[in-house]
Design a protein around this motif. Sequence first.
Motif, PDB file in Angstrom:
ATOM      1  N   PHE A 143       0.988  -1.201   0.022  1.00 36.40           N
ATOM      2  CA  PHE A 143       0.014  -0.037   0.025  1.00 36.40           C
ATOM      3  C   PHE A 143       0.847   1.119   0.019  1.00 36.40           C
ATOM      4  N   SER A 144       0.840   1.882  -0.933  1.00 39.55           N
ATOM      5  CA  SER A 144       1.709   3.225  -1.461  1.00 39.55           C
ATOM      6  C   SER A 144       0.922   4.036  -2.363  1.00 39.55           C
ATOM      7  N   GLU A 145       1.410   5.287  -2.292  1.00 32.86           N
ATOM      8  CA  GLU A 145       0.855   6.184  -3.335  1.00 32.86           C
ATOM      9  C   GLU A 145       0.995   5.806  -4.907  1.00 32.86           C
ATOM     10  N   GLY A 146       0.066   5.872  -5.616  1.00 33.69           N
ATOM     11  CA  GLY A 146      -0.080   5.301  -6.900  1.00 33.69           C
ATOM     12  C   GLY A 146       0.162   6.201  -7.919  1.00 33.69           C
ATOM     13  N   ARG A 151      -5.033   5.949 -10.740  1.00 35.78           N
ATOM     14  CA  ARG A 151      -6.002   6.805 -10.352  1.00 35.78           C
ATOM     15  C   ARG A 151      -7.230   6.771 -11.327  1.00 35.78           C
ATOM     16  N   ILE A 152      -6.799   7.187 -12.511  1.00 37.63           N
ATOM     17  CA  ILE A 152      -7.949   7.382 -13.554  1.00 37.63           C
ATOM     18  C   ILE A 152      -8.557   6.090 -14.053  1.00 37.63           C
ATOM     19  N   ALA A 153      -7.686   4.892 -14.076  1.00 39.99           N
ATOM     20  CA  ALA A 153      -8.375   3.771 -14.586  1.00 39.99           C
ATOM     21  C   ALA A 153      -9.208   3.093 -13.453  1.00 39.99           C
ATOM     22  N   PHE A 154      -8.990   3.484 -12.157  1.00 42.65           N
ATOM     23  CA  PHE A 154     -10.007   2.867 -11.385  1.00 42.65           C
ATOM     24  C   PHE A 154     -11.191   3.556 -11.367  1.00 42.65           C
ATOM     25  N   GLN A 156     -12.480   5.182 -14.100  1.00 46.47           N
ATOM     26  CA  GLN A 156     -13.120   4.926 -15.293  1.00 46.47           C
ATOM     27  C   GLN A 156     -13.932   3.520 -14.885  1.00 46.47           C
ATOM     28  N   ARG A 157     -13.593   2.822 -14.204  1.00 44.38           N
ATOM     29  CA  ARG A 157     -13.912   1.324 -14.126  1.00 44.38           C
ATOM     30  C   ARG A 157     -15.599   1.621 -13.442  1.00 44.38           C
ATOM     31  N   PHE A 158     -15.566   2.468 -12.419  1.00 37.99           N
ATOM     32  CA  PHE A 158     -16.866   2.712 -11.844  1.00 37.99           C
ATOM     33  C   PHE A 158     -17.642   3.980 -12.131  1.00 37.99           C
ATOM     34  N   ASN A 159     -17.178   4.546 -13.568  1.00 35.08           N
ATOM     35  CA  ASN A 159     -17.788   5.799 -14.264  1.00 35.08           C
ATOM     36  C   ASN A 159     -17.797   6.952 -13.042  1.00 35.08           C
ATOM     37  N   ILE A 160     -16.615   7.326 -12.480  1.00 38.25           N
ATOM     38  CA  ILE A 160     -16.485   8.332 -11.601  1.00 38.25           C
ATOM     39  C   ILE A 160     -15.676   9.464 -12.518  1.00 38.25           C
ATOM     40  N   PRO A 161     -16.091  10.747 -12.796  1.00 36.33           N
ATOM     41  CA  PRO A 161     -15.295  11.642 -13.274  1.00 36.33           C
ATOM     42  C   PRO A 161     -13.704  11.853 -12.925  1.00 36.33           C
ATOM     43  N   GLU A 162     -13.002  12.236 -13.750  1.00 35.22           N
ATOM     44  CA  GLU A 162     -11.514  12.247 -13.283  1.00 35.22           C
ATOM     45  C   GLU A 162     -11.222  13.304 -12.379  1.00 35.22           C
ATOM     46  N   GLN A 163     -12.298  14.408 -12.428  1.00 35.24           N
ATOM     47  CA  GLN A 163     -11.861  15.780 -11.512  1.00 35.24           C
ATOM     48  C   GLN A 163     -12.761  15.789 -10.316  1.00 35.24           C
ATOM     49  N   LYS A 235      -5.554  -0.927  -2.869  1.00 36.76           N
ATOM     50  CA  LYS A 235      -4.456  -0.009  -3.286  1.00 36.76           C
ATOM     51  C   LYS A 235      -4.938   0.968  -4.361  1.00 36.76           C
ATOM     52  N   HIS A 236      -5.575   0.425  -5.339  1.00 41.26           N
ATOM     53  CA  HIS A 236      -5.985   1.068  -6.534  1.00 41.26           C
ATOM     54  C   HIS A 236      -7.238   1.894  -6.039  1.00 41.26           C
ATOM     55  N   CYS A 237      -8.020   1.366  -4.994  1.00 40.30           N
ATOM     56  CA  CYS A 237      -9.250   2.162  -4.666  1.00 40.30           C
ATOM     57  C   CYS A 237      -8.896   3.276  -3.675  1.00 40.30           C
ATOM     58  N   TYR A 238      -7.852   3.188  -2.827  1.00 38.79           N
ATOM     59  CA  TYR A 238      -7.536   4.318  -2.076  1.00 38.79           C
ATOM     60  C   TYR A 238      -6.800   5.235  -2.882  1.00 38.79           C
ATOM     61  N   ASN A 239      -5.858   4.893  -3.766  1.00 45.90           N
ATOM     62  CA  ASN A 239      -5.308   5.970  -4.626  1.00 45.90           C
ATOM     63  C   ASN A 239      -6.403   6.725  -5.742  1.00 45.90           C
ATOM     64  N   ALA A 240      -7.443   6.053  -5.795  1.00 46.99           N
ATOM     65  CA  ALA A 240      -8.597   6.779  -6.738  1.00 46.99           C
ATOM     66  C   ALA A 240      -9.392   7.770  -5.890  1.00 46.99           C
ATOM     67  N   ALA A 241      -9.253   7.767  -4.704  1.00 49.78           N
ATOM     68  CA  ALA A 241     -10.175   8.541  -3.749  1.00 49.78           C
ATOM     69  C   ALA A 241      -9.328   9.865  -3.236  1.00 49.78           C
ATOM     70  N   ASP A 242      -9.864  10.714  -2.645  1.00 51.17           N
ATOM     71  CA  ASP A 242      -9.224  11.928  -2.102  1.00 51.17           C
ATOM     72  C   ASP A 242      -9.518  11.841  -0.703  1.00 51.17           C
ATOM     73  N   LEU A 243     -10.113  10.767   0.025  1.00 52.46           N
ATOM     74  CA  LEU A 243     -10.418  10.912   1.497  1.00 52.46           C
ATOM     75  C   LEU A 243     -10.994   9.525   1.846  1.00 52.46           C
ATOM     76  N   LEU A 244     -10.557   9.183   2.966  1.00 49.71           N
ATOM     77  CA  LEU A 244     -11.177   7.976   3.604  1.00 49.71           C
ATOM     78  C   LEU A 244     -12.123   8.329   4.918  1.00 49.71           C
ATOM     79  N   PHE A 245     -13.352   8.005   4.637  1.00 52.12           N
ATOM     80  CA  PHE A 245     -14.342   8.579   5.578  1.00 52.12           C
ATOM     81  C   PHE A 245     -15.057   7.209   6.208  1.00 52.12           C
ATOM     82  N   SER A 246     -14.637   7.244   7.582  1.00 53.07           N
ATOM     83  CA  SER A 246     -15.323   6.154   8.335  1.00 53.07           C
ATOM     84  C   SER A 246     -16.251   6.600   9.519  1.00 53.07           C
TER      85      SER A 246
END
Length: 345
Positions: A143-146, A151-154, A156-163, A235-246
Amino acid sequence: MIKLEMLSSAEKVKGQGVASAYRELVNVLERKAQHKYDLQLNTFQAADITHYHTIDLKFYLASFSRKRGINVGYVHFLPETVDDSLQLPRFFRRVFYKYILAFYKRMDRLVVVNPSFIDKLAQYGIERDRVSYIPNFVSKEGFSEGTEEERIAFRQRFNIPEQAFVVLGAGQIQHRKGVLDFLDVAKRLKHIHFVWAGGFSFGQLTAGYAELKKLVENPPENVHFTGILERHEMKHCYNAADLLFSPSYHELFPMTILEAMSCNKPLLLRDLPLYENILFDFYERAGTNEAFAATIARLEADRSFYEQTVERAKKGASFYSEERLLNEWDAFYSSLLKIREPVHE
């Protein structure tokens, strides 16, 4: 060499932190301590130390054999924490809870991942000097910064805008994890995308399964449920996100928090007393959905505040490095040999 046997069935059930904690410990011992430990996994061979990661009945029965050496139990839950996660028939629940405590009391030593459990175990009649606190950890190798491409590939997999600003929740879908609050906060911030990585690891045994399943199948437009992901995908999931919210209501020491920090992602967690002695100032905290939404909105809009929160998470990742925790495990295992003579072939 110290003969160390690991007994675990955790990896039979995907998407749970017990399996992740088990795999991290095995991996670091195999990579960095192979000169000191003769490590065996589920072989039931004679050992100096047997470390039980799960409480299977066959493991409990095996603990009575002298071949097991010193029995070490890993405490990932207590009866009251199971209540919040699984819906079990009343009679089976009573029997199962007695069995949990019988298993723990059978051990020569116990290891907890949160110091708050030491007092709770003492209330069940387990002596404090038999319990040690060793926190979870994750490896930077896993687990490290990707990269930006990952980030973009993950996304796109879930139809989330790049920005888009992306808020990630992770773990089993359970009421105690605060999934309903996660959805409520998402409805308050419709321009932000919310992703929940995880699913129903225990199927219909999950407390509140029917209600939660309906919500997962019909989420708000800005919410994405990924289902259970393989650990290497996280790892790709975390790196596609901006924040972990629990917004979880009850935890021990979630692997998701450590994984997110290791990927340099900031944390927003429910303000729980059990975090205070393990996460210090590594995270942002709030106690209501209004406060959660306000903090997320600020993290999105205020770049300076966001970067400060990232730096705090990086401090947390450094504090819970695998190097430091390997030293703690090594010292713990070595100290056990004073209890009993090592096994000689």
